[in-house]
Design a protein around this motif. Structure first.
Motif, PDB file in Angstrom:
ATOM      1  N   VAL A   1      -6.287   7.598   0.089  1.00 55.25           N
ATOM      2  CA  VAL A   1      -5.988   6.266   0.631  1.00 55.25           C
ATOM      3  C   VAL A   1      -6.502   5.191  -0.322  1.00 55.25           C
ATOM      4  N   ILE A   2      -7.731   5.340  -0.774  1.00 52.26           N
ATOM      5  CA  ILE A   2      -8.323   4.347  -1.668  1.00 52.26           C
ATOM      6  C   ILE A   2      -7.575   4.288  -2.998  1.00 52.26           C
ATOM      7  N   ASP A   3      -7.244   5.445  -3.553  1.00 50.70           N
ATOM      8  CA  ASP A   3      -6.533   5.470  -4.831  1.00 50.70           C
ATOM      9  C   ASP A   3      -5.169   4.813  -4.719  1.00 50.70           C
ATOM     10  N   GLY A   4      -4.493   5.034  -3.589  1.00 48.22           N
ATOM     11  CA  GLY A   4      -3.204   4.395  -3.389  1.00 48.22           C
ATOM     12  C   GLY A   4      -3.323   2.881  -3.324  1.00 48.22           C
ATOM     13  N   GLN A   5      -4.319   2.394  -2.601  1.00 45.68           N
ATOM     14  CA  GLN A   5      -4.528   0.955  -2.518  1.00 45.68           C
ATOM     15  C   GLN A   5      -4.853   0.378  -3.892  1.00 45.68           C
ATOM     16  N   LEU A   6      -5.692   1.055  -4.641  1.00 46.66           N
ATOM     17  CA  LEU A   6      -6.064   0.560  -5.962  1.00 46.66           C
ATOM     18  C   LEU A   6      -4.873   0.550  -6.913  1.00 46.66           C
ATOM     19  N   PHE A   7      -4.008   1.552  -6.806  1.00 46.53           N
ATOM     20  CA  PHE A   7      -2.845   1.555  -7.696  1.00 46.53           C
ATOM     21  C   PHE A   7      -2.010   0.299  -7.484  1.00 46.53           C
ATOM     22  N   TYR A   8      -1.655   0.008  -6.245  1.00 47.15           N
ATOM     23  CA  TYR A   8      -0.785  -1.135  -6.001  1.00 47.15           C
ATOM     24  C   TYR A   8      -1.495  -2.465  -6.259  1.00 47.15           C
TER      25      TYR A   8
ATOM     26  N   LYS B   1       1.395   7.824 -12.631  1.00 48.37           N
ATOM     27  CA  LYS B   1       0.114   7.486 -12.019  1.00 48.37           C
ATOM     28  C   LYS B   1       0.296   7.139 -10.545  1.00 48.37           C
ATOM     29  N   MET B   2       1.395   6.449 -10.214  1.00 46.01           N
ATOM     30  CA  MET B   2       1.689   6.140  -8.821  1.00 46.01           C
ATOM     31  C   MET B   2       1.796   7.414  -7.990  1.00 46.01           C
ATOM     32  N   LEU B   3       2.532   8.402  -8.496  1.00 46.96           N
ATOM     33  CA  LEU B   3       2.711   9.647  -7.757  1.00 46.96           C
ATOM     34  C   LEU B   3       1.393  10.376  -7.553  1.00 46.96           C
ATOM     35  N   LYS B   4       0.557  10.383  -8.588  1.00 50.06           N
ATOM     36  CA  LYS B   4      -0.731  11.065  -8.466  1.00 50.06           C
ATOM     37  C   LYS B   4      -1.661  10.311  -7.529  1.00 50.06           C
ATOM     38  N   ALA B   5      -1.735   8.993  -7.675  1.00 50.10           N
ATOM     39  CA  ALA B   5      -2.665   8.206  -6.873  1.00 50.10           C
ATOM     40  C   ALA B   5      -2.266   8.179  -5.407  1.00 50.10           C
ATOM     41  N   THR B   6      -0.983   8.009  -5.137  1.00 49.53           N
ATOM     42  CA  THR B   6      -0.553   7.800  -3.761  1.00 49.53           C
ATOM     43  C   THR B   6      -0.207   9.082  -3.030  1.00 49.53           C
ATOM     44  N   GLU B   7       0.301  10.083  -3.764  1.00 55.69           N
ATOM     45  CA  GLU B   7       0.796  11.295  -3.098  1.00 55.69           C
ATOM     46  C   GLU B   7       0.171  12.580  -3.615  1.00 55.69           C
ATOM     47  N   ARG B   8      -0.730  12.478  -4.604  1.00 53.75           N
ATOM     48  CA  ARG B   8      -1.357  13.648  -5.212  1.00 53.75           C
ATOM     49  C   ARG B   8      -0.317  14.606  -5.803  1.00 53.75           C
ATOM     50  N   VAL B   9       0.795  14.037  -6.261  1.00 55.92           N
ATOM     51  CA  VAL B   9       1.864  14.807  -6.885  1.00 55.92           C
ATOM     52  C   VAL B   9       1.695  14.747  -8.394  1.00 55.92           C
ATOM     53  N   GLU B  10       1.626  15.907  -9.013  1.00 62.49           N
ATOM     54  CA  GLU B  10       1.478  15.992 -10.461  1.00 62.49           C
ATOM     55  C   GLU B  10       2.507  16.980 -11.002  1.00 62.49           C
ATOM     56  N   LEU B  11       3.662  16.458 -11.357  1.00 61.23           N
ATOM     57  CA  LEU B  11       4.711  17.239 -11.992  1.00 61.23           C
ATOM     58  C   LEU B  11       5.309  16.399 -13.120  1.00 61.23           C
ATOM     59  N   PRO B  12       5.710  17.004 -14.221  1.00 64.21           N
ATOM     60  CA  PRO B  12       6.383  16.232 -15.278  1.00 64.21           C
ATOM     61  C   PRO B  12       7.618  15.536 -14.708  1.00 64.21           C
TER      62      PRO B  12
ATOM     63  N   PRO C   1       0.817  -1.202   0.000  1.00 59.32           N
ATOM     64  CA  PRO C   1       0.000   0.000   0.000  1.00 59.32           C
ATOM     65  C   PRO C   1       0.850   1.251   0.000  1.00 59.32           C
ATOM     66  N   SER C   2       0.360   2.287  -0.637  1.00 54.23           N
ATOM     67  CA  SER C   2       1.082   3.542  -0.635  1.00 54.23           C
ATOM     68  C   SER C   2       0.791   4.319   0.636  1.00 54.23           C
ATOM     69  N   LEU C   3      -0.401   4.152   1.162  1.00 56.60           N
ATOM     70  CA  LEU C   3      -0.758   4.735   2.447  1.00 56.60           C
ATOM     71  C   LEU C   3      -0.804   3.597   3.433  1.00 56.60           C
ATOM     72  N   ARG C   4      -0.026   3.682   4.486  1.00 58.74           N
ATOM     73  CA  ARG C   4       0.145   2.533   5.356  1.00 58.74           C
ATOM     74  C   ARG C   4      -0.546   2.774   6.682  1.00 58.74           C
ATOM     75  N   LEU C   5      -1.201   1.743   7.182  1.00 50.67           N
ATOM     76  CA  LEU C   5      -1.663   1.821   8.544  1.00 50.67           C
ATOM     77  C   LEU C   5      -0.465   1.966   9.454  1.00 50.67           C
ATOM     78  N   LEU C   6      -0.611   2.807  10.445  1.00 55.59           N
ATOM     79  CA  LEU C   6       0.478   3.018  11.380  1.00 55.59           C
ATOM     80  C   LEU C   6       0.745   1.734  12.138  1.00 55.59           C
ATOM     81  N   SER C   7       1.891   1.157  11.896  1.00 58.89           N
ATOM     82  CA  SER C   7       2.224  -0.133  12.485  1.00 58.89           C
ATOM     83  C   SER C   7       3.716  -0.337  12.353  1.00 58.89           C
TER      84      SER C   7
END
Length: 611
Positions: free
Chosen positions: A122-129, A266-277, A2-8
């Motif tokens: 969170v959902i988009d990150g899970q779906l990406f991976y 797509k990983m950067l956008k889905a998991t971190e909302r980062v959109e840069l070339p 997962p790109s967003l991890r449960l705190l553990s």
């Protein structure tokens, strides 16, 4: 993965601590996410039940994450990794996404709109991976985190017999899990994936054989011991069988590890909302590498005049902590916490402390990590673990493995004060449980890495050239990770070229350079250390510019930490009152002479051994 991890428990990510005085997640300074809707919309009573239902459903599908968070009714359970199970999880995530996105701006107040975007990330990150990355069918790292038994062995959340019962249930679940993993992985596989899988699965088999029986030997329950023995034998067989199967794939191994530019973006956008070339991201990373190399040269010119940079770093690392790394870190934590208080750099909520201990035998693949109990746990310690050198190594290698005091200082800052541990203290004070549970890769590692440079800039340990070299050693490692992630997955960089860059630009020894380059192939997100740091640095500069500059650092840190762990662009929108945009800090251009000394490695393919 997962790109967003449960705190553990995580090598990289911190966890939330004991719940104490609650602090509400602040509403945005301006209504950045309303898209024109009135900022006075009343809170929607249906919103929180929808989030609660998502969390409950998430725990059902990710039971290891639930148990790590402190929901011990999920102890011993593993996810359903069958093709049907993975497909069902994907369908459920899409249904949840549609449900949460269906709360339009006109139906939510300002704070709920922020929470909606946080949940969607969170959902988009899970779906990406799960669906876009291809990792379930190629990458053993997709499964590795859920297979760790550490919680049952090192976290005293229950008496040992109860934890043994949970561990036995976990061992009993492993044969089915191994069968599912084996069925999912489709050859030919990248060589680095095979090697990683062998380390994980073969290492678990060895651990079950050598160490697990010792951990529970004192439990007197004969029936439970019999269950343990039977399940232990099957767990060894399952994990060793998986490792052996991977070994048999070596003759057909490939170098086909790159996810490609499209999926990387797509990983950067889905998991971190980062959109840069990607070319812009690469240029920013190269500039930061050059900045840190120039700073290293300046520091070494003072600390070791006339010596090469590698020799300068060796001299710094020769100054070892008194009493060894564990005792050295214990001493450092006292000083680091006092420095934070004396300089008034950030609030420290609560009185919790992190212990420092030697890492257990089954978890020594990384030098240091922190285990912080999940937000549903009560009154449990957090432990910063440090691995000792392998006693079978030659004396010289054992001595070299122990870092110098300056290097260790910034590892301690990263893991505890004011890094992961302090971040978890703040996250757990969030009134919104979701923010306690889900912390993003770039937020968590970006914050921890950001604090290293921030502490040096604030004058920690006198900010001497030696101390600066310790900080820069850590920064250069993360810069090369950033460039390797982009190069390996989007630029045709080979593992050998990445490995050489770690040697030449981050001054890593051959073993660490190999490990770091290989990690980049199966963890493309490891650019998030530098990515998160540079986003936080830019946000700090922008936010404090109208609030007193450096005198507003504490206020900035406290507000930044109050959000839990969403993608940093969402935090930017909350704090700046604008859109959730991506802005990375960039240093002013270096002088020509320094730039020449600190030029980054050639692009892949431009020079033999480059990259």
């Amino acid at each position: 993965m997962p790109s967003l991890r449960l705190l553990s428990l995580s090598v990289c990510v911190a966890a939330a601590l004991i719940a104490g005085c609650k602090q509400e997640t602040p509403a945005p300074a301006a209504d950045a996410n309303a898209n024109g809707a009135a900022a006075t919309v009343a809170a929607n009573a249906d919103w929180q039940p929808a989030i609660d239902a998502f969390v409950a459903g998430y725990f059902e599908r990710y039971p290891t994450a639930a148990a790590n968070a402190g929901k011990h009714e999920y102890d011993g359970k593993l996810p359903d990794w069958s093709p049907q199970g993975l497909a069902a999880t994907g369908t459920w995530l899409k249904e949840q996404r549609a449900k949460i996105a269906g709360f339009g701006d006109d139906k939510l107040d300002a704070q709920q709109r922020f929470q909606r975007e946080y949940a969607l990330s969170v959902i988009d990150g899970q779906l990406f991976y799960l669906e876009d990355s291809g990792f379930p069918n190629k990458n053993p790292a997709f499964y590795a985190g859920d297979l760790s038994p550490s919680m049952y062995l090192t976290r005293p959340y229950a008496p040992l017999p109860q934890r043994m019962n949970a561990f036995v249930a976990y061992q009993e679940a492993l044969p089915k899990a191994a069968e599912q993993i084996r069925a999912n992985l489709k050859g030919p596989l990248p060589a680095s994936y095979i090697e990683f899988g062998n380390i994980v699965f073969g290492g678990l088999a060895q651990f079950f054989k050598d160490d697990a029986p010792k951990a529970f030997a004192e439990v007197p329950d004969t029936a439970l011991q019999a269950r343990f023995k039977a399940s232990n034998a099957k767990a060894i067989e399952a994990m060793q069988g998986l490792s052996d199967w991977l070994s048999a794939q070596k003759p057909q191994a490939t170098q086909d590890y790159a996810i490609g530019a499209e999926r990387f973006a797509k990983m950067l956008k889905a998991t971190e909302r980062v959109e840069l070339p990607l070319d812009q991201l690469k240029a920013i990373g190269e500039a930061d590498l050059a900045r840190n190399l120039a700073a290293l040269k300046a520091a070494c010119d003072q600390y070791a005049p006339g010596q090469a940079l590698g020799a300068c770093i060796e001299k710094v690392n020769a100054d070892k902590p008194q009493g060894g790394a564990v005792q050295g870190a214990r001493d450092q934590l006292v000083g680091l916490r006092k420095f934070l208080v004396d300089k008034d750099l950030v609030s420290i909520p609560g009185t919790e402390e992190a212990r420092v201990e030697e890492a257990p035998p089954f978890n020594r693949t990384n030098f240091a990590y922190i285990e912080i109990p999940g937000p549903y746990e009560k009154n449990l310690p957090s432990v910063y673990y440090i691995a000792p050198p392998d006693p079978s190594w030659p004396k010289a290698e054992q001595d070299a493995y122990v870092p110098g005091k300056a290097d260790l200082l910034f590892t301690s800052a990263h893991e505890v004060w004011p890094g992961h541990f302090l971040q978890s203290l703040h996250a757990n004070r969030s009134q919104w449980t979701f923010a306690q549970l889900f912390v993003g890769y770039a937020y968590a590692e970006g914050w921890a890495h950001y604090t290293e440079e921030m502490m040096f800039d604030a004058g920690v340990d006198g900010a001497t050239p030696e101390i600066h070299i310790g900080q820069l050693s850590n920064a250069l490692l993360r810069d090369v990770r950033f460039l390797s992630a982009i190069g390996l997955h989007t630029g045709g960089m080979t593992v050998a070229q990445s490995e050489q860059m770690f040697k030449d630009k981050a001054f890593q020894d051959p073993g660490n350079a190999r490990q770091q380059a290989a990690r980049g192939t199966y963890d493309p997100g490891y650019l998030n250390y530098t990515l998160g740091k540079l986003m936080i640095m830019q946000l700090r500069e922008d936010w404090t510019a109208s609030r007193g500059g450096r005198s507003a650092w504490k206020a900035f840190h406290d507000q930044f930490l109050s959000y839990g762990g969403p993608p940093v662009p969402l935090v930017r929108a909350q704090m700046m009152g604008g859109p959730a945009e991506t802005r990375l800090w960039q240093a002013p251009a270096a002088p020509a002479s320094a730039a020449a000394d600190a030029a980054p490695a050639p692009a892949p393919g431009t020079e033999s051994g480059g990259g």
